[in-house]
Design an enzyme around this catalytic site. Structure first.
Site, mmCIF file in Angstrom:
data_model
loop_
_atom_site.group_PDB
_atom_site.id
_atom_site.type_symbol
_atom_site.label_atom_id
_atom_site.label_comp_id
_atom_site.label_asym_id
_atom_site.label_seq_id
_atom_site.Cartn_x
_atom_site.Cartn_y
_atom_site.Cartn_z
ATOM 1 C CE1 TYR A 55 23.940 -31.851 9.431
ATOM 2 C CE2 TYR A 55 22.506 -33.743 9.655
ATOM 3 C CZ TYR A 55 22.730 -32.393 9.799
ATOM 4 O OH TYR A 55 21.747 -31.586 10.318
ATOM 5 C CG HIS A 129 20.999 -27.454 6.061
ATOM 6 N ND1 HIS A 129 21.939 -28.430 5.916
ATOM 7 C CD2 HIS A 129 20.927 -27.229 7.406
ATOM 8 C CE1 HIS A 129 22.420 -28.771 7.110
ATOM 9 N NE2 HIS A 129 21.818 -28.063 8.020
ATOM 10 C CB SER A 209 20.330 -28.579 18.951
ATOM 11 O OG SER A 209 21.238 -28.549 17.875
ATOM 12 N N PRO A 210 17.779 -30.979 20.323
ATOM 13 C CG PRO A 210 16.819 -33.101 20.314
ATOM 14 C CD PRO A 210 17.743 -32.216 19.521
ATOM 15 N N GLY A 212 20.081 -29.397 23.517
ATOM 16 C CA GLY A 212 20.972 -28.236 23.604
ATOM 17 C C GLY A 212 22.006 -28.218 22.502
ATOM 18 N N GLY A 214 25.954 -29.741 21.297
ATOM 19 C CA GLY A 214 27.329 -29.344 21.636
ATOM 20 C C GLY A 214 27.539 -29.179 23.123
#
Ligand SMILES: NC(=O)c1ccc[n+]([C@@H]2O[C@H](COP(=O)([O-])OP(=O)(O)OC[C@H]3O[C@@H](n4cnc5c(N)ncnc54)[C@H](OP(=O)(O)O)[C@@H]3O)[C@@H](O)[C@H]2O)c1
Length: 291
Positions: A55, A129, A209-210, A212, A214
């Site tokens: 990150y 990852h 990405s809970p 969605g 982006g």
């Protein structure tokens, strides 16, 4: 905040965690704002922070998010002992790309770098990852088992895995958590049985990405079914989505990201939101186009 077990033998953590990715990748906020977001999440009761060595912007910036989190915790001493930091290895960022590299030698070097970036003598939860198609999965997991035996990491997690890969890993090392994408647009971990299996085993399912992630996150406020349910409860559409994800199984934990304090706090509000069976069924049956 309500808590859920991170996994077998691991502590309970806030069922709304915080994902640090957007504080360190392209479009990241200034450092002062990033620290304010992290401190707001900690003050609101978040006790699980998800990060990764990658990150960051590119290969010259590895560990940016881990260093930021270490700084946030150092300046919030009351949080340090109560917060579980989960990081990852197995992806690299040459020229800013996201490539897999889960060779044992790379995982070991990445783990050592993460220990330094986080300023800890062992990593609480270390996650693969993603499986690397060029490396036998058992070799990558085997290296995590060695790092665990050496005391460099306490618990092993997997990310971006199938049910078969969870089974394969469990034959090598105890698996504490699985981190896969889960939101109304992407339900593969429900259909593929990963969420159900994690619940049966008491393995924490960290939903990434809970909302969605982006572009899809931007579609959430305009969704007609989510808007109707949100209005009925007097909450945001994002909180409704997070509550739907949390309702999928008793071992789901969400790790939403945010660059804005108000977004981080809004995510935390989902911990107290109980959707009715009718709300859940309406979201189950609604159309969520990825287009
Ligand atoms: N294991 C993996 O391969 C993998 C992949 C992707 C992500 N992850 C993890 O999952 C975490 C979250 O994933 P993600 O960032 O893709 O998806 P996400 O959490 O679903 O979406 C993040 C975005 O949602 C926005 N947001 C949050 N709450 C909001 C609200 N109440 N109203 C409006 N917008 C809101 C944020 O905007 P602002 O930034 O403007 O606040 C942020 O940009 C990451 O930080 C990372 O830890 C893991």
């Amino acid at each position: 905040m309500r808590q859920r077990l991170l996994g077998p033998g691991a502590p309970a953590v806030s069922l709304v965690g915080y994902g640090g990715m957007h504080l360190s990748i392209e479009g990241r906020p200034p450092e002062g704002q990033a620290l304010r977001v992290l401190h707001a999440a900690l003050d609101a009761g978040v006790t699980l922070i998800d990060t990764a060595d990658v990150y960051c912007l590119d290969q010259h910036d590895i560990g940016h998010n881990e260093r930021l989190i270490a700084q946030a915790l150092a300046s919030w001493p009351s949080a340090r002992d109560q917060v579980t930091v989960a990081t990852k290895g197995g992806v690299v960022r040459p020229a800013g790309r996201w490539d897999s590299d889960a060779r044992p030698v790379q995982l070991r070097a990445a783990c050592d770098r993460s220990l330094r970036a986080l300023g800890v003598d062992h990593i609480a939860l270390y996650q693969l990852h993603a499986p690397d198609p060029r490396v036998p999965f058992a070799e990558s997991v085997g290296e995590l088992a060695r790092l665990r035996n050496e005391g460099k990491i306490r618990w092993v997690g997997l990310s971006n895995v199938s049910l078969a890969q969870v089974h394969e890993a469990q034959a090598i090392v105890p698996v504490t958590s699985v981190q896969n994408r889960l939101n109304p647009y992407f339900r593969e971990s429900l259909a593929g049985g990963v969420v159900r299996y994690c619940a049966e085993q008491g393995i924490g399912f960290l939903a990434y990405s809970p909302t969605g992630g982006g572009r899809l996150t931007l579609k959430v406020p305009g969704h007609p079914v989510l808007s109707r349910i949100a209005a009925g409860h007097g909450v945001s559409t994002h909180a409704v989505v997070l509550a739907w994800v949390l309702a999928q199984s008793p071992t789901v934990i969400v790790i939403p990201s945010a660059r804005k304090v108000e977004h981080a706090l809004d995510s935390v509000s989902a911990a107290d939101l109980e959707l009715s069976p009718a709300d859940l069924a309406a979201i189950d049956g609604a159309e969520f186009s990825r287009g």
